[in-house]
Design an enzyme around this catalytic site. Sequence first.
Site, PDB file in Angstrom:
ATOM      1  N   MET A 120       2.142   3.344  -5.502  1.00  0.00           N
ATOM      2  CA  MET A 120       1.666   2.621  -6.689  1.00  0.00           C
ATOM      3  C   MET A 120       0.483   1.714  -6.343  1.00  0.00           C
ATOM      4  SD  MET A 120       3.402   3.764  -9.160  1.00  0.00           S
ATOM      5  CE  MET A 120       3.197   2.677 -10.546  1.00  0.00           C
TER       6      MET A 120
ATOM      7  N   ARG B 233      44.654  -7.921 -33.684  1.00  0.00           N
ATOM      8  CA  ARG B 233      44.387  -9.076 -32.810  1.00  0.00           C
ATOM      9  C   ARG B 233      45.181 -10.284 -33.268  1.00  0.00           C
ATOM     10  NH1 ARG B 233      39.409 -11.065 -33.094  1.00  0.00           N
ATOM     11  NH2 ARG B 233      39.414 -11.909 -30.980  1.00  0.00           N
TER      12      ARG B 233
ATOM     13  N   ASN C  52       9.306  -3.159 -10.093  1.00  0.00           N
ATOM     14  CA  ASN C  52      10.380  -3.065 -11.089  1.00  0.00           C
ATOM     15  C   ASN C  52      11.393  -4.178 -10.872  1.00  0.00           C
ATOM     16  OD1 ASN C  52       9.807  -0.999 -12.852  1.00  0.00           O
ATOM     17  ND2 ASN C  52      10.615   0.588 -11.500  1.00  0.00           N
TER      18      ASN C  52
ATOM     19  N   HIS D 124      12.020   0.133 -21.614  1.00  0.00           N
ATOM     20  CA  HIS D 124      11.237   1.370 -21.503  1.00  0.00           C
ATOM     21  C   HIS D 124      11.964   2.360 -20.590  1.00  0.00           C
ATOM     22  CE1 HIS D 124       8.653   3.827 -18.928  1.00  0.00           C
ATOM     23  NE2 HIS D 124       7.865   4.001 -19.982  1.00  0.00           N
ATOM     24  N   ASN D 125      12.399   1.878 -19.426  1.00  0.00           N
ATOM     25  CA  ASN D 125      13.070   2.782 -18.482  1.00  0.00           C
ATOM     26  C   ASN D 125      14.397   3.277 -19.045  1.00  0.00           C
ATOM     27  OD1 ASN D 125      10.942   1.950 -16.876  1.00  0.00           O
ATOM     28  ND2 ASN D 125      12.165   2.008 -15.022  1.00  0.00           N
TER      29      ASN D 125
ATOM     30  N   LYS E 172       8.552  -3.369  -2.929  1.00  0.00           N
ATOM     31  CA  LYS E 172       9.932  -3.123  -3.328  1.00  0.00           C
ATOM     32  C   LYS E 172      10.493  -4.362  -4.042  1.00  0.00           C
ATOM     33  CE  LYS E 172      14.141  -1.564  -1.243  1.00  0.00           C
ATOM     34  NZ  LYS E 172      14.919  -1.683  -0.059  1.00  0.00           N
TER      35      LYS E 172
ATOM     36  N   SER F  84       4.038   1.351 -15.705  1.00  0.00           N
ATOM     37  CA  SER F  84       4.665   2.663 -15.839  1.00  0.00           C
ATOM     38  C   SER F  84       3.624   3.770 -15.825  1.00  0.00           C
ATOM     39  CB  SER F  84       5.471   2.754 -17.129  1.00  0.00           C
ATOM     40  OG  SER F  84       6.014   4.054 -17.236  1.00  0.00           O
TER      41      SER F  84
ATOM     42  N   LEU G 110       0.821  -1.224   0.000  1.00  0.00           N
ATOM     43  CA  LEU G 110       0.000   0.000   0.000  1.00  0.00           C
ATOM     44  C   LEU G 110       0.848   1.265   0.000  1.00  0.00           C
ATOM     45  CD1 LEU G 110      -2.932  -1.082   2.334  1.00  0.00           C
ATOM     46  CD2 LEU G 110      -2.812  -1.070  -0.173  1.00  0.00           C
TER      47      LEU G 110
ATOM     48  N   LYS H 183       9.792  -3.623 -19.879  1.00  0.00           N
ATOM     49  CA  LYS H 183       9.704  -2.484 -18.958  1.00  0.00           C
ATOM     50  C   LYS H 183      11.095  -1.895 -18.699  1.00  0.00           C
ATOM     51  CE  LYS H 183       8.106   0.457 -15.878  1.00  0.00           C
ATOM     52  NZ  LYS H 183       8.920   0.758 -14.792  1.00  0.00           N
TER      53      LYS H 183
ATOM     54  N   GLU I 223      13.660   5.916 -21.361  1.00  0.00           N
ATOM     55  CA  GLU I 223      13.298   7.103 -20.563  1.00  0.00           C
ATOM     56  C   GLU I 223      14.574   7.863 -20.155  1.00  0.00           C
ATOM     57  OE1 GLU I 223      10.434   6.140 -17.400  1.00  0.00           O
ATOM     58  OE2 GLU I 223      11.692   7.291 -16.046  1.00  0.00           O
TER      59      GLU I 223
ATOM     60  N   GLY J 271       3.920   6.204 -13.064  1.00  0.00           N
ATOM     61  CA  GLY J 271       4.000   6.815 -11.744  1.00  0.00           C
ATOM     62  C   GLY J 271       2.639   6.839 -11.065  1.00  0.00           C
TER      63      GLY J 271
HETATM   64  P1  NBP Z   1       8.058   1.179  -2.706  1.00  0.00           P
HETATM   65  O1  NBP Z   1       8.987   0.697  -3.762  1.00  0.00           O
HETATM   66  O2  NBP Z   1       8.500   2.281  -1.833  1.00  0.00           O
HETATM   67  O3  NBP Z   1       7.688  -0.084  -1.789  1.00  0.00           O
HETATM   68  C1  NBP Z   1       6.852   0.052  -0.665  1.00  0.00           C
HETATM   69  C2  NBP Z   1       6.111  -1.227  -0.376  1.00  0.00           C
HETATM   70  O4  NBP Z   1       7.026  -2.330  -0.276  1.00  0.00           O
HETATM   71  C3  NBP Z   1       5.386  -1.146   0.947  1.00  0.00           C
HETATM   72  O5  NBP Z   1       4.179  -1.861   0.837  1.00  0.00           O
HETATM   73  C4  NBP Z   1       6.354  -1.840   1.895  1.00  0.00           C
HETATM   74  O6  NBP Z   1       5.737  -2.366   3.030  1.00  0.00           O
HETATM   75  C5  NBP Z   1       6.840  -2.942   1.011  1.00  0.00           C
HETATM   76  N1  NBP Z   1       8.098  -3.559   1.460  1.00  0.00           N
HETATM   77  C6  NBP Z   1       9.337  -3.048   1.553  1.00  0.00           C
HETATM   78 BR1  NBP Z   1       9.803  -1.328   1.189  1.00  0.00          BR
HETATM   79  N2  NBP Z   1      10.247  -3.927   1.983  1.00  0.00           N
HETATM   80  C7  NBP Z   1       9.546  -5.037   2.193  1.00  0.00           C
HETATM   81  C8  NBP Z   1       9.915  -6.321   2.645  1.00  0.00           C
HETATM   82  N3  NBP Z   1      11.179  -6.616   2.930  1.00  0.00           N
HETATM   83  N4  NBP Z   1       8.957  -7.255   2.751  1.00  0.00           N
HETATM   84  C9  NBP Z   1       7.677  -6.957   2.440  1.00  0.00           C
HETATM   85  N5  NBP Z   1       7.258  -5.756   1.995  1.00  0.00           N
HETATM   86  C10 NBP Z   1       8.183  -4.819   1.870  1.00  0.00           C
HETATM   87  O7  NBP Z   1       6.614   1.526  -3.298  1.00  0.00           O
HETATM   88  P2  NBP Z   1       6.151   2.137  -4.693  1.00  0.00           P
HETATM   89  O8  NBP Z   1       6.905   3.368  -5.025  1.00  0.00           O
HETATM   90  O9  NBP Z   1       4.674   2.163  -4.625  1.00  0.00           O
HETATM   91  O10 NBP Z   1       6.590   1.029  -5.754  1.00  0.00           O
HETATM   92  C11 NBP Z   1       6.122  -0.316  -5.729  1.00  0.00           C
HETATM   93  C12 NBP Z   1       6.830  -1.079  -6.838  1.00  0.00           C
HETATM   94  O11 NBP Z   1       6.465  -0.479  -8.099  1.00  0.00           O
HETATM   95  C13 NBP Z   1       8.351  -1.009  -6.773  1.00  0.00           C
HETATM   96  O12 NBP Z   1       8.895  -2.204  -7.246  1.00  0.00           O
HETATM   97  C14 NBP Z   1       8.693   0.112  -7.708  1.00  0.00           C
HETATM   98  O13 NBP Z   1       9.994  -0.005  -8.240  1.00  0.00           O
HETATM   99  C15 NBP Z   1       7.634  -0.049  -8.787  1.00  0.00           C
HETATM  100  N6  NBP Z   1       7.283   1.178  -9.529  1.00  0.00           N
HETATM  101  C16 NBP Z   1       7.231   2.377  -8.903  1.00  0.00           C
HETATM  102  C17 NBP Z   1       6.885   3.509  -9.631  1.00  0.00           C
HETATM  103  C18 NBP Z   1       6.799   4.860  -8.957  1.00  0.00           C
HETATM  104  O14 NBP Z   1       6.587   5.848  -9.686  1.00  0.00           O
HETATM  105  N7  NBP Z   1       6.908   4.953  -7.650  1.00  0.00           N
HETATM  106  C19 NBP Z   1       6.583   3.397 -10.983  1.00  0.00           C
HETATM  107  C20 NBP Z   1       6.609   2.133 -11.587  1.00  0.00           C
HETATM  108  C21 NBP Z   1       6.964   1.030 -10.841  1.00  0.00           C
HETATM  109  P3  NBP Z   1       5.740  -1.539   4.406  1.00  0.00           P
HETATM  110  O15 NBP Z   1       4.654  -0.529   4.280  1.00  0.00           O
HETATM  111  O16 NBP Z   1       5.461  -2.573   5.422  1.00  0.00           O
HETATM  112  O17 NBP Z   1       7.101  -0.909   4.557  1.00  0.00           O
END
Ligand code: NBP
Length: 484
Positions: free
Chosen positions: A16, A448, A105, A188-189, A78, A131, A13, A185, A192, A133
């Site tokens: 994303m 070579r 990701n 894509h990045n 994560k 993708s 939660l 993906k 980007e 955000g």
């Molecule tokens: P984060 O990448 O910051 O991850 C937060 C979530 O991961 C929370 O639910 C957290 O739980 C959980 N978590 C973590 Br941190 N460590 C954990 C562990 N060891 N075991 C279980 N849960 C764990 O969140 P986000 O920015 O929403 O991104 C989510 C995914 O989407 C990532 O892989 C990210 O790379 C990808 N993504 C992000 C974007 C963007 O714009 N932000 C865009 C596209 C893809 P907790 O609340 O208990 O700490």
Amino acid sequence: MAEPKADIALIGLAVMGQNLILNMNDHGFVVCAYNRTTEKVDQFLANEAKGTKVIGAKSLQEMVGKLKSPRRVMMLVKAGQAVDDFIKQLVPLLEKGDIIIDGGNSEYQDTKRRVEELDKQGLYFVGSGVSGGEEGARYGPSLMPGGNPKAWPHIKDIFQLISAKANGEPCCDWVGEEGAGHFVKMVHNGIEYGDMQLIGEAYHLMRDTLKLSHEEMSKVLDDWNKGELDSFLIEITRDILKYQDKDGSYLVEQIRDSAGQKGTGKWTAIAALEYGMPVTLIGESVFARCLSSLKEERVQASKVLKGPATSEYKGDKKEFIEHIRKALYASKIISYAQGFMLMREAASVYKWNLNYGGIALMWRGGCIIRSIFLGNIKAAFDKNPKLSNLLLDKFFSDAIHNCQDSWRTVVAAGATLGVPTPAFSTALAFYDGYRSERLPANLIQAQRDYFGAHTYELLSQPGKFVHTNWTGHGGNVSASTYLA
Ligand code: NBP
């Protein structure tokens, strides 16, 4: 126990996950929300999800019990260990035919491994690129699902309904098996990174060689955004450039010029090296960020190392702005051509049946690199699905031919005036290399063979490797053939 009623569960939660849940809810799906730190479930239900059909769970067991069959569980946590940890906890709770989706990701090799491991246990694993955000997740992201194809019929509706639309078509389709979704993906990045670097170089030239004001630069980008360069990144840059702080100063100039990175650009460059594909523009963009982060070293060096006497462009400003626009467009074409070359090579290694036009459509809306230009790429692959290289499509070769004089002018001006244009330059070098019937690699082969007896092929006898005793002193024994 109550009748299971949730269509899908979503673990994670953070930004994303929360937004994707609300998006699914808007489209009529009942979502069960779960998070490692379970207090966040209550907070979410009491705030952002208040008044929706979203339900929550305080344990994975409770969450699974609330799901309709086949169970669909999506994670947005994560990338890395957290994904493996959740899979481990979920497996004993699920039944054959249930589906686990990782929307983070993740590295495509990890996804490949997870697909294989879970398939052995009768569970279908999907690794999906997401993708766009926060905004994309909430109102329509670009989704790139791949993995176990048996999962697709069960998730297609949800995915295509919640995804962005381009001309009414969903920016989401099945990408391919194993880690194909996360590979696409990743590219894509990487693209980007390239797009951002190209815009950065255009800004650098306008600011330092043309001495344009921020309002002027913003206006230039506004004009560009009405033509071939029309894209999300140009649009936000237009707004960033004219953004003023409370004191009236331009905020962009107060920001430390040291770019961060989370790794997906680097992974693309590593994959390019791994598969021997010259994806030079993305590689150069990653290195440009690395160089930018050597801030202290650069500050020291700037006091010692001299450049040309002036960085000011003395010619016609308006004309040079148009040259920059064309250099940016031509370089962008090269970058996408290189990205598609990388996907084609990976597809051939892993035997993925990638639909390149479909990929262009998935990137056409919702994601960070969304642009008009991707519509042209889609059209090129629609016209010829077997197109070997984007540069050989007439639309793109015509575009490059139309831009190349300007492109050369800009790269030359950057070199003369001492303003770095690594992405513009590497794109041009690639273009000149790719269109060369003969490159100086014959000399490299000779070297070579001279020092290491590595052998070479004659143009007249391809496939036959021979060795020359160049000095008359060495032996006639050649080294064994290997690919490095
Ligand atoms: P984060 O990448 O910051 O991850 C937060 C979530 O991961 C929370 O639910 C957290 O739980 C959980 N978590 C973590 Br941190 N460590 C954990 C562990 N060891 N075991 C279980 N849960 C764990 O969140 P986000 O920015 O929403 O991104 C989510 C995914 O989407 C990532 O892989 C990210 O790379 C990808 N993504 C992000 C974007 C963007 O714009 N932000 C865009 C596209 C893809 P907790 O609340 O208990 O700490």
